[in-house]
Design an enzyme around this catalytic site. Sequence first.
Site, PDB file in Angstrom:
ATOM      1  N   HIS A 224      -1.829   0.846   6.927  1.00 44.52           N
ATOM      2  CA  HIS A 224      -2.272   1.016   5.659  1.00 44.52           C
ATOM      3  C   HIS A 224      -2.102   2.576   5.319  1.00 44.52           C
ATOM      4  O   HIS A 224      -2.364   3.499   6.141  1.00 44.52           O
ATOM      5  CB  HIS A 224      -3.656   0.833   5.585  1.00 44.52           C
ATOM      6  CG  HIS A 224      -4.372   0.828   4.397  1.00 44.52           C
ATOM      7  ND1 HIS A 224      -4.067  -0.117   3.052  1.00 44.52           N
ATOM      8  CD2 HIS A 224      -5.264   1.525   3.685  1.00 44.52           C
ATOM      9  CE1 HIS A 224      -4.485   0.482   2.121  1.00 44.52           C
ATOM     10  NE2 HIS A 224      -5.497   1.311   2.467  1.00 44.52           N
TER      11      HIS A 224
ATOM     12  N   CYS B 144       0.722  -1.036  -0.011  1.00 41.90           N
ATOM     13  CA  CYS B 144       0.062   0.028   0.100  1.00 41.90           C
ATOM     14  C   CYS B 144       0.849   1.261  -0.086  1.00 41.90           C
ATOM     15  O   CYS B 144       0.375   2.290  -0.730  1.00 41.90           O
ATOM     16  CB  CYS B 144      -0.867   0.046   1.121  1.00 41.90           C
ATOM     17  SG  CYS B 144      -0.234  -0.288   2.839  1.00 41.90           S
TER      18      CYS B 144
ATOM     19  N   ASP C 187      -7.314   5.310  -2.618  1.00 42.06           N
ATOM     20  CA  ASP C 187      -7.210   4.038  -1.673  1.00 42.06           C
ATOM     21  C   ASP C 187      -6.907   2.611  -2.637  1.00 42.06           C
ATOM     22  O   ASP C 187      -7.848   2.391  -3.455  1.00 42.06           O
ATOM     23  CB  ASP C 187      -8.235   3.998  -0.792  1.00 42.06           C
ATOM     24  CG  ASP C 187      -7.675   3.019   0.557  1.00 42.06           C
ATOM     25  OD1 ASP C 187      -7.153   1.845   0.184  1.00 42.06           O
ATOM     26  OD2 ASP C 187      -8.095   3.235   1.508  1.00 42.06           O
TER      27      ASP C 187
END
Length: 285
Positions: free
Chosen positions: A126, A20, A141
């Site tokens: 994250h 991520c 995202d």
Amino acid sequence: MERPSNGGILYHEVQEANLCAVHCVNTVLQGPFFSEFDLAAVASDLDGKERQVMLEGAAAGTFSAGDFFSEESHNVSLGGDFSIQVLQKALEVWNLQVIPLNCRDAEPAQIDPELENAFICHLHDHWFCIRKVNGEWYNFDSLLAAPQHLSKFYLSAFLDSLRGSGWSIFIVKGNFPQECPLSSSEASNGFGQWLSPEDAERLLKTTGAVRRSSPSSTVGNRTSDNVDQQRPYEALSREEVRAFSEMEDDDLKAAIAASLLDACAAGANPGAVGSSSQKETEKQK
């Protein structure tokens, strides 16, 4: 001021393993500029410099370096999560500065986030970015199947709700890269995709916006559902949209923020969001 980039095409990366942070940096830059190996090299370089500082301090008798060397890297975890320092160093390559939203220098952005071009958000291993592209804001995202459009008044409420949910938010400042060779074979890392705003909207509708937990969407011990519990991504109901459309701008932002916070608690109190929506609707009658 941000200039048009890539002819209005959005660059998005869908979650791959624990990458991520890579996805976050690349969507800030709007192109596949970094790989996991690039960020790992940055982390290793930072670790080396930190060890050197510790050795120099130990030589001066300031502290013992033994404890430092007995620990794992301070800049990348065994699970693959990178530190904010790694993201900062990576973006510095493009002369971009990363500063916390809660610092004094960021006060203008706290008042009017629309003045900025990009935000980086972090919670529980994250990372994701919120980015302005061609004058429009999107949530990039990697747990979303495509970039999610955010209206200008929703942006402020969304950021407030993220902060209220414990997310760390950083502003990215500087002159962003304007072009990435879309047709180049080098402009691909296997999980990046180029989408028009219309294609992104259709893809989100088709997939239900968020990539739900499945064997292919599990991120280590983290899944899209796990992270969803910490972020207010639920779409507004039709009743809320109708009620909000009749409100003044300041009241609107406050109402959306309250609705998003209700969504965060929905798991613990089913029906809470619906209750909030009903109350807001009744106020408008």
